[in-house]
Enzyme design. Structure first.
Site, PDB file in Angstrom:
ATOM      1  N   ASP A 320       6.132  30.238  32.263  1.00  0.00           N
ATOM      2  CA  ASP A 320       7.488  29.974  33.081  1.00  0.00           C
ATOM      3  C   ASP A 320       8.401  29.042  32.166  1.00  0.00           C
ATOM      4  O   ASP A 320       8.904  27.990  32.989  1.00  0.00           O
ATOM      5  CB  ASP A 320       7.279  29.161  34.356  1.00  0.00           C
ATOM      6  N   GLU A 491      11.538  38.245  40.581  1.00  0.00           N
ATOM      7  CA  GLU A 491      11.519  36.762  40.419  1.00  0.00           C
ATOM      8  C   GLU A 491      12.530  36.176  39.382  1.00  0.00           C
ATOM      9  O   GLU A 491      12.864  37.114  38.265  1.00  0.00           O
ATOM     10  CB  GLU A 491      10.091  36.054  40.589  1.00  0.00           C
TER      11      GLU A 491
END
Length: 604
Positions: A320, A491
């Site tokens: 991420d 997401e």
């Protein structure tokens, strides 16, 4: 003088690959766990010798404990030249090939040093061990010599001493047996030395222990697993980082299979267990007789920058990534990965001046401490922004109730120290109260409108956007809304503006799926609706790049170049057979726009 041992986080293997053209040169491979290896430099040699026999077999790498220097020594031999093994044994080189380096990346030119005794038919598999008591290196190797009372040449282990790998003491016999012996390696542990050698007659490995490096100090140790393992040579043993366990690798030359690992937790006990094939991965090139050196995180980063696959930029497991540039220096703020259920608690930051070599700047928040009063763990998916000389860090964490929330922290430098706000910025209770569709309140990203107004994009299952307050640690709730048109959204939504359009990107599928990917769309309004334009980042199975997603995009203000930072499953893929979505590594690639003004798919 005691020897300082830094904290090691990875391993470098130096080796050759066989008797094919270019096979007898020095190759590098890298591992994070000592069992699963990645070929460096595209599987091509890193170091070459055109001296002497024009080959370099059996390379061995040693760290100087008192200098910032590494020495690499190798056999001066090239069987591919066609002279044959008979000539290699009886009329081979008496030299070793030596390289030096301060950083494992930039190496000296090779030099040939004669260390073999006169009349020696060869000098094979040179290795070294540091003798702390004498403050010098003991160098040892195999030579085929014939004494006055011997009927034929016999392989013995010879040794010499050096402080600089330039000047050596006269060689003398270190190990002699009734039968031939070659390929000795030595490891120190708890004040003792353990010596592994190949019995050239039985073709297996014998083990000894000594209280010192003196040749008379060693006594045999019984190791049943090695006594019954034949057709092997080139033993190497190294301690696994952070564990009271050692890995012994032996070259299965008779079967042509390369190295086989065996593990033990007791060097004295002699209990080694052979690992099954599925428990290790030696990479795409065959690993032949070489050496393994534990290395630091900084050294891992240098090797990846110089010889890596051109994708992975951070050693270790990080996911991420949020990428930014402040005052001419690049920064990556990732999730610390490698925890079942994404249960990590610590956030770190890395910096670079060239996007290739990254420095670990250390931990900036730990959700397992009082750093973040409201959070109890699950440190995920951070984002960074700057305004008016301060730096604002947005991150995910779990509330005591088990629900995810987004928090904020502030610092005066990009690397902290960061001070977290006492309460979360966004929660699921807030989403319900405001009527915002949302699976989890996670995955923040920051966008500044052209007039400087800051916005936070976030969401799982549904994407949303909200304007940040002037203080950057509050939100204007009446500006919060879902974003329509995010096709197949899961997401990690981001937005940038270019050419009068808002360019949205977001991740799809599940982060544990190899098909995790990034979709793309555009809008003429910041709040959408978004017109879906296709997928811009997806897996490349041929290159073992799976699970590519959860990205961030940087427009370099100094060059107008765009970069996309993302994660993929840890490679080699064989390292984790389950839970790959908990084991990811950070990569960077250029992001291009076409003549139509739209993002082009990223080439992996």
């Amino acid at each position: 003088m005691s020897v300082h041992h830094p904290e090691y986080t990875g391993y470098l293997m130096v080796h050759f690959i066989g008797e094919q053209p270019d096979g007898e040169q020095v190759y590098f491979s890298y591992s994070e766990n000592g069992l699963h290896w990645k070929d460096l430099n595209g599987g091509l040699p890193v170091l070459r010798s055109e001296l002497g026999e024009k080959g370099a077999r059996d390379p061995f790498l040693i760290r100087s404990p008192k200098e910032d220097k590494f020495y690499l020594i190798a056999t001066d031999l090239r069987i591919a030249s066609g002279k044959g093994w008979g000539a290699a044994v009886e009329a081979g080189s008496r030299d070793i090939i030596v390289w030096e380096s301060a950083d494992l990346v930039r190496w000296s030119e090779p030099r040939a040093v004669t260390i073999g005794v006169p009349g020696a038919g060869c000098v094979w598999a040179p290795e070294a061990v540091y003798d702390e008591a004498a403050d010098e290196f003991l160098v040892f190797w195999a030579s085929a010599t014939q004494g006055p009372d011997e009927q034929e040449r016999k392989h013995k282990i010879y040794s010499s001493r050096t402080k600089d790998f330039r000047s050596f003491t006269p060689a003398d016999i270190y190990i002699e047996r009734d039968s031939h012996i070659i390929d000795t390696t030595i490891i120190a542990h708890n004040g003792a030395y353990y010596r592994f050698s190949k019995d050239e007659t039985t073709k297996n490995i014998v083990v000894e222990k000594g209280a010192s490096l003196d040749k008379s100090s060693f006594v045999p140790l019984r190791v049943p697993a090695l006594e019954s393992l034949f057709g092997v040579e080139g033993p190497q043993i190294y301690k696994l980082n952070g564990r009271e366990e050692w890995c012994l690798i032996v070259d299965r030359f008779a079967e042509g299979k390369g190295y086989l690992p065996l593990l033990t937790s007791d060097l004295d006990g002699g209990e080694f267990r052979v690992l099954p094939d599925e428990a290790f991965d030696l990479g795409k090139t065959k690993k032949r007789h070489g050496g393994v050196l534990p290395i630091t995180g900084e050294e891992c980063a240098r090797l990846l920058a110089a010889f890596g696959d051109g994708h992975q930029v951070l050693p270790g497991q990080f996911a991420d990534p949020d990428i930014a540039k402040f005052d001419g220096r690049y920064y990556i703020y990732p999730t610390t990965d490698g925890f079942t259920g994404w249960s990590g608690t610590a956030f770190r930051v890395f910096s670079s001046d060239d996007l290739r070599l990254w420095k670990d700047e250390g931990m900036i928040l730990d959700l397992a401490t009082d750093d973040v009063p409201w959070a109890v763990g699950s440190a995920w998916a951070p984002a960074i922004a700057t305004k008016n000389g301060s730096y604002y860090y947005y991150f995910c964490g779990k509330l005591p109730s088990g629900q995810s929330a987004i928090g904020a922290a502030v610092a005066e430098t990009p690397v902290g120290p960061f001070r977290a706000m006492p309460e979360p910025l966004l929660t699921m209770d807030q989403m319900k109260r405001l009527g915002i569709a949302m699976g989890q309140a996670i995955d923040p990203s920051v966008y500044f409108e052209e007039d400087g107004t800051p916005y936070l994009l976030f969401g799982n299952s549904h994407g949303a956007i909200v304007q940040l307050g002037e203080d950057m640690v509050s939100v204007l709730e009446d500006t919060m809304a879902n974003i329509d048109g995010l096709h197949d959204f899961r997401e990690a939504v981001t937005v940038l503006k270019r050419g009068g359009l808002y360019h949205f990107t977001w991740s799809c599928d599940d982060t544990g799926s190899e098909d995790y990917h990034v979709n793309y769309g555009t809008s003429d309004k910041l709040y959408g609706p978004v017109e879906y334009r296709g997928t811009i980042l997806a897996k490349n199975e041929e290159k073992e790049m799976l699970g590519t997603g959860h990205h961030s995009i940087l427009r370099d203000p100094d060059s107008d170049q765009y970069w996309i930072a993302y994660h993929r499953f840890v490679t080699p893929l064989s390292r984790f057979t389950e839970g790959k979505g908990f084991h990811r590594e950070t990569c960077i690639a250029p992001l291009l726009f076409g003549e139509d003004g739209l993002m082009q798919p990223v080439r992996l």
